[in-house]
Design an enzyme around this catalytic site. Structure first.
Site, PDB file in Angstrom:
ATOM      1  N   TYR A   1      48.931  67.565  54.444  1.00 44.55           N
ATOM      2  CA  TYR A   1      48.957  68.350  53.203  1.00 44.55           C
ATOM      3  C   TYR A   1      47.646  69.130  53.052  1.00 44.55           C
ATOM      4  CZ  TYR A   1      48.809  69.385  48.184  1.00 44.55           C
ATOM      5  OH  TYR A   1      48.692  70.014  46.964  1.00 44.55           O
TER       6      TYR A   1
ATOM      7  N   LYS B   1      46.863  73.269  52.625  1.00 48.19           N
ATOM      8  CA  LYS B   1      46.199  73.896  51.475  1.00 48.19           C
ATOM      9  C   LYS B   1      44.994  74.710  51.940  1.00 48.19           C
ATOM     10  CE  LYS B   1      49.233  73.382  49.137  1.00 48.19           C
ATOM     11  NZ  LYS B   1      49.897  74.309  48.190  1.00 48.19           N
TER      12      LYS B   1
HETATM   13  N1  LIG Z   1      49.943  68.624  40.796  1.00 47.69           N
HETATM   14  C1  LIG Z   1      48.732  68.618  41.303  1.00 47.69           C
HETATM   15  O1  LIG Z   1      47.903  67.754  40.976  1.00 47.69           O
HETATM   16  C2  LIG Z   1      48.311  69.684  42.270  1.00 47.69           C
HETATM   17  C3  LIG Z   1      46.989  69.641  42.739  1.00 47.69           C
HETATM   18  C4  LIG Z   1      46.563  70.616  43.623  1.00 47.69           C
HETATM   19  C5  LIG Z   1      47.443  71.616  44.021  1.00 47.69           C
HETATM   20  N2  LIG Z   1      48.724  71.629  43.568  1.00 47.69           N
HETATM   21  C6  LIG Z   1      49.601  72.703  44.047  1.00 47.69           C
HETATM   22  O2  LIG Z   1      50.288  73.271  42.948  1.00 47.69           O
HETATM   23  C7  LIG Z   1      51.565  73.782  43.404  1.00 47.69           C
HETATM   24  C8  LIG Z   1      52.657  73.315  42.479  1.00 47.69           C
HETATM   25  O3  LIG Z   1      52.714  71.897  42.554  1.00 47.69           O
HETATM   26  P1  LIG Z   1      53.323  70.991  41.384  1.00 47.69           P
HETATM   27  O4  LIG Z   1      52.264  70.030  41.025  1.00 47.69           O
HETATM   28  O5  LIG Z   1      53.941  71.852  40.347  1.00 47.69           O
HETATM   29  O6  LIG Z   1      54.419  70.187  42.220  1.00 47.69           O
HETATM   30  P2  LIG Z   1      55.945  69.868  41.889  1.00 47.69           P
HETATM   31  O7  LIG Z   1      56.125  69.528  40.469  1.00 47.69           O
HETATM   32  O8  LIG Z   1      56.320  68.867  42.929  1.00 47.69           O
HETATM   33  O9  LIG Z   1      56.658  71.267  42.164  1.00 47.69           O
HETATM   34  C9  LIG Z   1      56.768  71.788  43.450  1.00 47.69           C
HETATM   35  C10 LIG Z   1      57.839  72.849  43.440  1.00 47.69           C
HETATM   36  O10 LIG Z   1      58.052  73.270  44.793  1.00 47.69           O
HETATM   37  C11 LIG Z   1      59.450  73.234  45.034  1.00 47.69           C
HETATM   38  N3  LIG Z   1      59.746  73.001  46.439  1.00 47.69           N
HETATM   39  C12 LIG Z   1      59.321  71.998  47.216  1.00 47.69           C
HETATM   40  N4  LIG Z   1      59.865  72.087  48.444  1.00 47.69           N
HETATM   41  C13 LIG Z   1      60.666  73.183  48.424  1.00 47.69           C
HETATM   42  C14 LIG Z   1      61.500  73.782  49.374  1.00 47.69           C
HETATM   43  N5  LIG Z   1      61.659  73.290  50.614  1.00 47.69           N
HETATM   44  N6  LIG Z   1      62.157  74.912  49.034  1.00 47.69           N
HETATM   45  C15 LIG Z   1      62.028  75.419  47.803  1.00 47.69           C
HETATM   46  N7  LIG Z   1      61.258  74.880  46.844  1.00 47.69           N
HETATM   47  C16 LIG Z   1      60.581  73.763  47.149  1.00 47.69           C
HETATM   48  C17 LIG Z   1      59.955  72.083  44.188  1.00 47.69           C
HETATM   49  O11 LIG Z   1      61.332  72.158  44.045  1.00 47.69           O
HETATM   50  P3  LIG Z   1      62.144  70.850  43.553  1.00 47.69           P
HETATM   51  O12 LIG Z   1      61.763  70.678  42.116  1.00 47.69           O
HETATM   52  O13 LIG Z   1      63.554  71.210  43.796  1.00 47.69           O
HETATM   53  O14 LIG Z   1      61.649  69.704  44.397  1.00 47.69           O
HETATM   54  C18 LIG Z   1      59.167  72.328  42.907  1.00 47.69           C
HETATM   55  O15 LIG Z   1      59.766  73.322  42.126  1.00 47.69           O
HETATM   56  C19 LIG Z   1      51.720  73.323  44.851  1.00 47.69           C
HETATM   57  O16 LIG Z   1      51.405  74.379  45.710  1.00 47.69           O
HETATM   58  C20 LIG Z   1      50.683  72.214  44.978  1.00 47.69           C
HETATM   59  O17 LIG Z   1      50.225  72.081  46.318  1.00 47.69           O
HETATM   60  C21 LIG Z   1      49.182  70.678  42.692  1.00 47.69           C
END
Ligand SMILES: NC(=O)c1ccc[n+]([C@@H]2O[C@H](COP(=O)([O-])OP(=O)(O)OC[C@H]3O[C@@H](n4cnc5c(N)ncnc54)[C@H](OP(=O)(O)O)[C@@H]3O)[C@@H](O)[C@H]2O)c1
Length: 258
Positions: free
Chosen positions: A153, A157
């Site tokens: 992961y 990133k």
């Molecule tokens: N949350 C954190 O603490 C955090 C920290 C650092 C960076 N980020 C970054 O922020 C971004 C958003 O993350 P989040 O926290 O909102 O995560 P999340 O709630 O898990 O949302 C991820 C989204 O990506 C979609 N997704 C995953 N695999 C996919 C695929 N194969 N095809 C199409 N859509 C797909 C998911 O769809 P489904 O809902 O259908 O699974 C969901 O809508 C990511 O890039 C993550 O790396 C998050």
């Protein structure tokens, strides 16, 4: 009217970004992995223009997503948000024979960037974990290393950050930036994530739509609307070029030149 396009808004920060863009009077198109998630996304974000469906783990479906975006017209901004997290216990391979995390988190944003008609602004979701990413870009398929989900992961990133900076160089007319949203309690972040969820989506919305001079920059890295130093490796032009070349070879899709 601006038309920021939050990539993957069926849940989490993508959904929150889309909701905020619409609240602010912008038009937004959503993306979801399948029909059910598309229905969920449209129900959660009333006022969205449309939802495009495609699983970003598949090169063919990602190409189709780009085609459908282009059929809708030109977009002011694309937010590359969709990703899978750091808990895959083994090297899961996609239909294209690629590690799943790499396919969704690195290759899909590369493909979408290359194929979607060039917007004015590109935003890539990185993470603080990009600082632990592997500085070499010579084992993207995890053939040489023993699998480690957190490392995989973190690598992706770092790649997202490198993509943002590479695009800033290649396409000087486009604002291309990366950001980390904090460790926030989404599905990916988990319930014990300590940072403020309500700040997790605001920087990408600001970069996508604001006229603030601080938001109209390129090749920068942000946390909560402030510049933050990324891993220095992300600025290494030679590594950026190797990443672009590898993504081009693995996808069969070349990045259009400036
Ligand atoms: N949350 C954190 O603490 C955090 C920290 C650092 C960076 N980020 C970054 O922020 C971004 C958003 O993350 P989040 O926290 O909102 O995560 P999340 O709630 O898990 O949302 C991820 C989204 O990506 C979609 N997704 C995953 N695999 C996919 C695929 N194969 N095809 C199409 N859509 C797909 C998911 O769809 P489904 O809902 O259908 O699974 C969901 O809508 C990511 O890039 C993550 O790396 C998050």
């Amino acid at each position: 009217m601006q038309e920021p396009w939050p990539a993957s808004s069926s849940d989490g920060l993508g959904r929150m970004a889309a909701q905020l863009l619409i609240e602010q009077g912008h038009r937004a198109v959503l993306h979801a992995r399948n029909e059910q998630r598309a229905r969920d996304a449209m129900a959660a974000v009333p006022g969205a223009e449309a939802v495009i469906i495609g699983d970003l783990a598949s090169i063919a479906q990602t190409r189709k997503v780009a085609d459908e975006v282009n059929q809708l017209g030109a977009f002011d901004a694309v937010i590359h948000n969709a990703a899978v997290g750091y808990q895959e216990p083994r090297r899961l391979l996609t239909e294209d024979g690629l590690p799943h995390v790499f396919a969704v988190n690195t290759l899909a944003p590369y493909i979408l960037t290359a194929l979607i008609r060039r917007p004015q602004r590109l935003i890539y979701l990185s993470s603080g974990l990009h600082r632990s990413g592997d500085p070499g870009v010579d084992d993207l398929k995890w053939e040489k290393r023993r699998w480690n989900g957190t490392q995989a992961y973190s690598d992706t990133k770092l790649h997202d950050t490198m993509l943002a900076f590479a695009l800033a160089r290649h396409w000087p007319g486009v604002y291309s930036n990366a950001l980390e949203p904090g460790w926030v309690p989404t599905k990916m972040g988990g319930p014990r994530a300590p940072d403020d969820l309500d700040q997790g989506h605001r920087t990408q919305v600001w970069l996508a739509s604001s006229d603030d001079p601080e938001a109209k920059v390129t090749g920068e890295y942000f946390f909560h609307k402030k510049l933050l130093a990324p891993h220095r490796v992300a600025r290494d032009v030679e590594r950026q070029e190797r990443l672009l070349e590898a993504c081009g070879q693995l996808s069969g899709i070349e990045l259009p030149s400036a």
